[in-house]
Design an enzyme around this catalytic site. Structure first.
Site, mmCIF file in Angstrom:
data_model
loop_
_atom_site.group_PDB
_atom_site.id
_atom_site.type_symbol
_atom_site.label_atom_id
_atom_site.label_comp_id
_atom_site.label_asym_id
_atom_site.label_seq_id
_atom_site.Cartn_x
_atom_site.Cartn_y
_atom_site.Cartn_z
ATOM 1 N N ALA A 74 42.465 37.157 40.326
ATOM 2 C CA ALA A 74 42.030 38.126 39.318
ATOM 3 C C ALA A 74 41.545 39.395 40.002
ATOM 4 O O ALA A 74 41.113 39.361 41.160
ATOM 5 C CB ALA A 74 40.910 37.532 38.463
ATOM 6 N N ASP A 75 41.602 40.495 39.273
ATOM 7 C CA ASP A 75 41.081 41.751 39.793
ATOM 8 C C ASP A 75 40.787 42.680 38.629
ATOM 9 O O ASP A 75 41.252 42.452 37.499
ATOM 10 C CB ASP A 75 42.071 42.406 40.751
ATOM 11 C CG ASP A 75 41.413 43.436 41.668
ATOM 12 O OD1 ASP A 75 40.169 43.555 41.666
ATOM 13 O OD2 ASP A 75 42.144 44.123 42.390
ATOM 14 N N GLN A 76 40.019 43.722 38.915
ATOM 15 C CA GLN A 76 39.704 44.729 37.915
ATOM 16 C C GLN A 76 39.654 46.090 38.598
ATOM 17 O O GLN A 76 39.206 46.201 39.743
ATOM 18 C CB GLN A 76 38.361 44.452 37.248
ATOM 19 C CG GLN A 76 38.019 45.458 36.155
ATOM 20 C CD GLN A 76 36.701 45.151 35.486
ATOM 21 O OE1 GLN A 76 35.724 44.815 36.143
ATOM 22 N NE2 GLN A 76 36.669 45.275 34.180
ATOM 23 N N GLY A 136 41.466 44.664 33.554
ATOM 24 C CA GLY A 136 41.233 43.389 34.223
ATOM 25 C C GLY A 136 42.466 42.521 34.090
ATOM 26 O O GLY A 136 43.115 42.522 33.043
ATOM 27 N N SER A 137 42.798 41.789 35.136
ATOM 28 C CA SER A 137 43.980 40.934 35.076
ATOM 29 C C SER A 137 43.704 39.589 35.730
ATOM 30 O O SER A 137 42.864 39.478 36.617
ATOM 31 C CB SER A 137 45.170 41.606 35.766
ATOM 32 O OG SER A 137 44.877 41.804 37.132
#
Length: 136
Positions: A22-24, A58-59
């Site tokens: 995940a990342d943002q 966000g993903s």
């Protein structure tokens, strides 16, 4: 990952192994912002949000390591701010948490949350989409 010797045990196992990543990032004035690295950069970022807005993206990607099957989702929120006083900017920088978040953006922080005018969120996944508006 299947060709990596370190993954052999996982691939040969009877168990299902999921890799979750995940990342943002924050987007402001068309520029992607990661974590600020200096007090000057943090100050520029936070002051830029004053009486303006920023978007957070966000993903999440979930990969079944054995099969290679992947599912992803992402969301976008637009955060609209009232004026952010310089004292708040300096306090946030001195505290230091702004250096650990994308764009130095701490919407939920007690100093920042009263300055949020509105948050508009769009939850987008590979199979559905919906929008939610939150008014501060």
């Amino acid at each position: 990952m299947r060709n990596n010797g370190m993954m052999k045990e996982i691939v040969d196992s009877q168990e299902t192994t999921l890799l979750i990543t995940a990342d943002q990032v924050v987007i402001h004035d068309g520029v992607i912002r990661e974590k600020p690295t200096t007090p000057e950069e943090a100050r520029k970022f936070i002051q830029g949000y004053s009486q303006s807005h920023a978007a957070t993206i966000g993903s999440v990607l979930v990969t079944n390591v054995k099969t290679g099957t992947r599912r992803e989702g992402w969301d976008k929120s637009e955060v609209y701010f009232h004026k952010i006083p310089n004292e708040v900017v300096e306090s946030l920088i001195e505290e230091g948490n702004v250096f650990y978040v994308a764009g130095g953006l701490l919407v939920e922080h007690p100093l920042t949350s009263p300055l949020v005018e509105a948050i508009v969120s769009h939850i987008l996944t590979c199979s559905r989409s919906r929008s939610v508006q939150l008014i501060a």
